[in-house]
Design a protein around this motif. Structure first.
Motif, PDB file in Angstrom:
ATOM      1  N   GLU A  10      -0.728  24.158 -61.182  1.00 46.44           N
ATOM      2  CA  GLU A  10      -1.206  23.658 -62.470  1.00 46.44           C
ATOM      3  C   GLU A  10      -2.726  23.495 -62.444  1.00 46.44           C
ATOM      4  OE1 GLU A  10       0.145  22.650 -65.489  1.00 46.44           O
ATOM      5  OE2 GLU A  10       1.954  23.644 -64.779  1.00 46.44           O
ATOM      6  N   SER A  11      -3.358  23.689 -63.577  1.00 43.51           N
ATOM      7  CA  SER A  11      -4.789  23.432 -63.671  1.00 43.51           C
ATOM      8  C   SER A  11      -5.051  21.970 -64.021  1.00 43.51           C
ATOM      9  CB  SER A  11      -5.436  24.349 -64.710  1.00 43.51           C
ATOM     10  OG  SER A  11      -4.838  24.114 -65.970  1.00 43.51           O
ATOM     11  N   GLY A  12      -3.991  21.252 -64.335  1.00 41.38           N
ATOM     12  CA  GLY A  12      -4.113  19.841 -64.685  1.00 41.38           C
ATOM     13  C   GLY A  12      -2.815  19.126 -64.386  1.00 41.38           C
ATOM     14  N   TYR A  13      -2.539  18.075 -65.119  1.00 46.39           N
ATOM     15  CA  TYR A  13      -1.333  17.292 -64.871  1.00 46.39           C
ATOM     16  C   TYR A  13      -0.135  17.890 -65.592  1.00 46.39           C
ATOM     17  CZ  TYR A  13      -2.793  15.125 -69.325  1.00 46.39           C
ATOM     18  OH  TYR A  13      -3.189  14.893 -70.615  1.00 46.39           O
ATOM     19  N   ALA A  14       1.073  17.515 -65.130  1.00 48.58           N
ATOM     20  CA  ALA A  14       2.314  18.027 -65.726  1.00 48.58           C
ATOM     21  C   ALA A  14       3.327  16.892 -65.833  1.00 48.58           C
ATOM     22  CB  ALA A  14       2.891  19.151 -64.870  1.00 48.58           C
ATOM     23  N   SER A  15       4.219  17.016 -66.792  1.00 46.18           N
ATOM     24  CA  SER A  15       5.270  16.022 -66.981  1.00 46.18           C
ATOM     25  C   SER A  15       6.479  16.401 -66.121  1.00 46.18           C
ATOM     26  CB  SER A  15       5.688  15.948 -68.449  1.00 46.18           C
ATOM     27  OG  SER A  15       6.452  17.085 -68.799  1.00 46.18           O
ATOM     28  N   PRO A  16       7.349  15.440 -65.831  1.00 43.93           N
ATOM     29  CA  PRO A  16       8.578  15.764 -65.098  1.00 43.93           C
ATOM     30  C   PRO A  16       9.423  16.820 -65.820  1.00 43.93           C
ATOM     31  CG  PRO A  16       8.244  13.400 -65.136  1.00 43.93           C
ATOM     32  CD  PRO A  16       7.209  13.999 -66.051  1.00 43.93           C
ATOM     33  N   PHE A  69      -1.334  17.053 -58.522  1.00 47.54           N
ATOM     34  CA  PHE A  69      -1.532  17.235 -57.082  1.00 47.54           C
ATOM     35  C   PHE A  69      -3.025  17.220 -56.800  1.00 47.54           C
ATOM     36  CE2 PHE A  69      -2.378  19.761 -53.314  1.00 47.54           C
ATOM     37  CZ  PHE A  69      -1.585  19.085 -52.395  1.00 47.54           C
ATOM     38  N   CYS A  70      -3.458  16.186 -56.118  1.00 46.06           N
ATOM     39  CA  CYS A  70      -4.867  16.059 -55.752  1.00 46.06           C
ATOM     40  C   CYS A  70      -4.981  16.194 -54.239  1.00 46.06           C
ATOM     41  CB  CYS A  70      -5.413  14.700 -56.203  1.00 46.06           C
ATOM     42  SG  CYS A  70      -7.153  14.489 -55.795  1.00 46.06           S
ATOM     43  N   PRO A  71      -5.644  17.242 -53.763  1.00 48.20           N
ATOM     44  CA  PRO A  71      -5.750  17.430 -52.318  1.00 48.20           C
ATOM     45  C   PRO A  71      -6.735  16.465 -51.639  1.00 48.20           C
ATOM     46  CG  PRO A  71      -6.914  19.171 -53.465  1.00 48.20           C
ATOM     47  CD  PRO A  71      -6.229  18.343 -54.512  1.00 48.20           C
ATOM     48  N   ASN A  72      -7.547  15.792 -52.413  1.00 50.32           N
ATOM     49  CA  ASN A  72      -8.545  14.879 -51.864  1.00 50.32           C
ATOM     50  C   ASN A  72      -7.860  13.626 -51.325  1.00 50.32           C
ATOM     51  OD1 ASN A  72     -10.670  13.161 -51.325  1.00 50.32           O
ATOM     52  ND2 ASN A  72     -11.736  13.547 -53.242  1.00 50.32           N
ATOM     53  N   CYS A 129      -8.863  14.567 -68.743  1.00 42.73           N
ATOM     54  CA  CYS A 129      -9.112  15.093 -70.081  1.00 42.73           C
ATOM     55  C   CYS A 129      -7.791  15.066 -70.851  1.00 42.73           C
ATOM     56  CB  CYS A 129      -9.664  16.509 -70.036  1.00 42.73           C
ATOM     57  SG  CYS A 129      -9.985  17.165 -71.702  1.00 42.73           S
ATOM     58  N   LEU A 130      -7.776  14.355 -71.951  1.00 37.14           N
ATOM     59  CA  LEU A 130      -6.564  14.214 -72.747  1.00 37.14           C
ATOM     60  C   LEU A 130      -6.289  15.435 -73.610  1.00 37.14           C
ATOM     61  CD1 LEU A 130      -6.988  10.492 -73.805  1.00 37.14           C
ATOM     62  CD2 LEU A 130      -5.605  11.424 -71.937  1.00 37.14           C
ATOM     63  N   LYS A 142      -7.099  18.620 -67.751  1.00 39.68           N
ATOM     64  CA  LYS A 142      -7.855  18.758 -66.517  1.00 39.68           C
ATOM     65  C   LYS A 142      -8.057  17.381 -65.890  1.00 39.68           C
ATOM     66  CE  LYS A 142     -12.257  20.885 -65.248  1.00 39.68           C
ATOM     67  NZ  LYS A 142     -13.395  21.534 -65.891  1.00 39.68           N
ATOM     68  N   VAL A 143      -7.985  17.312 -64.561  1.00 39.07           N
ATOM     69  CA  VAL A 143      -8.208  16.072 -63.829  1.00 39.07           C
ATOM     70  C   VAL A 143      -9.356  16.304 -62.858  1.00 39.07           C
ATOM     71  CG1 VAL A 143      -7.192  14.345 -62.302  1.00 39.07           C
ATOM     72  CG2 VAL A 143      -5.759  15.457 -64.027  1.00 39.07           C
TER      73      VAL A 143
END
Length: 145
Positions: free
Chosen positions: A30-36, A82-85, A94-95, A99-100
């Motif tokens: 994903e390029s950003g967040y995703a819902s279940p 998924f944040c690898p940091n 970004c709503l 993007k996160v």
């Protein structure tokens, strides 16, 4: 990247099951967040038995162990990213485009000291998430980035 996902699970003390790996792979893509629900729709054809409750349970376990990050949306829906940091940091979400972005600065140590000084408490952890529009979405909306 599956090796890296298996390593992240192992580091968190979690078993690298096929479903967990598939969820991490889908979030990583994903390029950003995703819902279940979005993740479930993407993955249900890969597994004979993959119910939405299984996706929710795995996402909560992954978030609780720090492998993924929860994104709390103003619409009260929970999303995941998924944040690898692995360093301590916070996020700008970004709503519009989902993007996160990592925010490396924390700036909450003064607030933690206030808690200690004023109420005698000790902060054990904190979460800071800033919601808004990224530069591209703000410009498209007619604002300045």
């Amino acid at each position: 990247m599956e090796q890296g996902h298996a390593r992240a699970l192992k580091d968190a003390g979690m078993k690298a099951t096929p479903k967990r790996l598939a969820i991490l792979e889908a979030l990583y893509a994903e390029s950003g967040y995703a819902s279940p629900e979005e993740l479930w729709k993407r993955l249900r054809d890969r597994f004979d038995r993959l119910g939405l409750p299984t996706v929710y349970r795995n996402l909560e376990e992954l978030a609780a162990s720090g492998v993924i990050t929860k994104v709390i949306h103003p619409n009260r829906q929970l999303y995941y990213f998924f944040c690898p940091n692995r360093e301590h940091h916070h996020h700008f979400v970004c709503l519009s485009c989902r993007k996160v972005e990592d925010l490396p600065a924390c700036g909450l140590s003064a607030l933690e000291q206030e808690v200690s000084r004023n109420i005698g408490g000790k902060v054990l952890s904190h979460i800071l998430q800033l919601n808004g529009l990224c530069g591209v979405c703000a410009a498209a909306a007619g604002g300045t980035p």
